[in-house]
Design a protein around this motif. Sequence first.
Motif, PDB file in Angstrom:
ATOM      1  N   ILE A 126      -2.299  43.398  13.615  1.00 31.55           N
ATOM      2  CA  ILE A 126      -3.040  44.478  14.269  1.00 31.55           C
ATOM      3  C   ILE A 126      -4.085  43.841  15.178  1.00 31.55           C
ATOM      4  O   ILE A 126      -4.518  42.707  14.955  1.00 31.55           O
ATOM      5  CB  ILE A 126      -3.735  45.392  13.226  1.00 31.55           C
ATOM      6  N   GLU A 127      -4.456  44.555  16.237  1.00 33.67           N
ATOM      7  CA  GLU A 127      -5.606  44.161  17.061  1.00 33.67           C
ATOM      8  C   GLU A 127      -6.606  45.296  17.017  1.00 33.67           C
ATOM      9  O   GLU A 127      -6.330  46.396  17.508  1.00 33.67           O
ATOM     10  CB  GLU A 127      -5.186  43.861  18.501  1.00 33.67           C
ATOM     11  N   ILE A 128      -7.752  45.039  16.406  1.00 34.56           N
ATOM     12  CA  ILE A 128      -8.752  46.086  16.197  1.00 34.56           C
ATOM     13  C   ILE A 128      -9.767  46.084  17.339  1.00 34.56           C
ATOM     14  O   ILE A 128     -10.314  45.036  17.714  1.00 34.56           O
ATOM     15  CB  ILE A 128      -9.467  45.901  14.847  1.00 34.56           C
ATOM     16  N   SER A 129     -10.011  47.273  17.886  1.00 36.33           N
ATOM     17  CA  SER A 129     -10.990  47.447  18.966  1.00 36.33           C
ATOM     18  C   SER A 129     -12.384  47.474  18.362  1.00 36.33           C
ATOM     19  O   SER A 129     -12.855  48.503  17.889  1.00 36.33           O
ATOM     20  CB  SER A 129     -10.710  48.759  19.709  1.00 36.33           C
ATOM     21  N   ALA A 130     -13.042  46.325  18.372  1.00 29.56           N
ATOM     22  CA  ALA A 130     -14.335  46.188  17.708  1.00 29.56           C
ATOM     23  C   ALA A 130     -15.446  45.923  18.719  1.00 29.56           C
ATOM     24  O   ALA A 130     -15.197  45.812  19.926  1.00 29.56           O
ATOM     25  CB  ALA A 130     -14.260  45.076  16.665  1.00 29.56           C
ATOM     26  N   TYR A 131     -16.666  45.817  18.200  1.00 31.94           N
ATOM     27  CA  TYR A 131     -17.826  45.712  19.087  1.00 31.94           C
ATOM     28  C   TYR A 131     -18.903  44.848  18.447  1.00 31.94           C
ATOM     29  O   TYR A 131     -19.100  44.863  17.227  1.00 31.94           O
ATOM     30  CB  TYR A 131     -18.382  47.116  19.358  1.00 31.94           C
ATOM     31  N   ASP A 132     -19.567  44.087  19.295  1.00 30.87           N
ATOM     32  CA  ASP A 132     -20.739  43.305  18.909  1.00 30.87           C
ATOM     33  C   ASP A 132     -21.958  44.122  19.325  1.00 30.87           C
ATOM     34  O   ASP A 132     -22.376  44.093  20.487  1.00 30.87           O
ATOM     35  CB  ASP A 132     -20.712  41.949  19.623  1.00 30.87           C
ATOM     36  N   PHE A 133     -22.515  44.871  18.383  1.00 30.05           N
ATOM     37  CA  PHE A 133     -23.612  45.780  18.713  1.00 30.05           C
ATOM     38  C   PHE A 133     -24.917  45.035  18.993  1.00 30.05           C
ATOM     39  O   PHE A 133     -25.805  45.564  19.660  1.00 30.05           O
ATOM     40  CB  PHE A 133     -23.814  46.790  17.578  1.00 30.05           C
ATOM     41  N   LYS A 134     -25.018  43.821  18.527  1.00 27.81           N
ATOM     42  CA  LYS A 134     -26.222  43.006  18.781  1.00 27.81           C
ATOM     43  C   LYS A 134     -26.297  42.616  20.255  1.00 27.81           C
ATOM     44  O   LYS A 134     -27.375  42.588  20.852  1.00 27.81           O
ATOM     45  CB  LYS A 134     -26.187  41.763  17.889  1.00 27.81           C
ATOM     46  N   ARG A 135     -25.132  42.340  20.866  1.00 26.92           N
ATOM     47  CA  ARG A 135     -25.094  41.848  22.238  1.00 26.92           C
ATOM     48  C   ARG A 135     -24.448  42.834  23.208  1.00 26.92           C
ATOM     49  O   ARG A 135     -24.285  42.535  24.381  1.00 26.92           O
ATOM     50  CB  ARG A 135     -24.345  40.510  22.277  1.00 26.92           C
TER      51      ARG A 135
END
Length: 271
Positions: A62-71
Amino acid sequence: MKVDLHIHTNISDSDYSIEETIRIAKENKLKYIGIVNHDTVKGLKEAIEIGKKKEVCIIPGIEISAYDFKRNKKVHILGYNFNLKAENIKALCNPIIERRNINSIRQINILRKNNYDISIEEVQDKAKFSTCIYKQHIMAVLMDKGYCSEIYSNLYCKLFKNGGICSGDIEYVDAFKAVEAIKNDEGKAILAHPGQLDSYEIMDELWKRGLDGIELYHEDHSAEDLIKILEYSVNHSVILTGGSDFHGTYSENHSCIGNITVPVNFVSQLL
């Protein structure tokens, strides 16, 4: 033995079915492929069975659409060889699919209000095998209508980028939660194409939270990216992966299955 660990099908944003995808892999003399559709595990059991018949070993992913909320950056997380029940992955990713579909319908309605000859039904037909509507499905209809000659055209940039009438992305999931979900489902968590998304800054933080590896070989990786990732792998003993990032005719880089391959020993680390 040839190995391509980054392949999408029409379950997400390719226009090639699972069977067509595996057939091409077989024709291109691939022994192992990783199917990593966006935010879904749908179709993986079917892919494994078809692969057995075609003598192509399917590594479920799977390729999960994630996020780095710090940056404030997108971070894609690949998962491999997890429990196919994938209860934690599904719980995390199903809302992403719902949000994406709602946003895509919003974009279609905006196009209609701006006098583009397009209907929700036409786009849904393009996306009939997918878990939701993607921008690629919208652009495919616009191509059919003669608005442009390819998906990643000037029109695509005009509509979806830099404040275009269809701009505005969905909320992705926290990258740390993506790694956690994959690990809880007994899988291997890999940072996807950090050179493409410039996600190097979060790499060490993810590794400390259980990240197993990093995607080394990718169309958008420069020689500098390869050196950076290889140096990190030596110091942290991480798994390395790679592949074509195939999306059928919807591929932005026009890649084909097997254009980018990895050594077969990369597979043993995933298994």
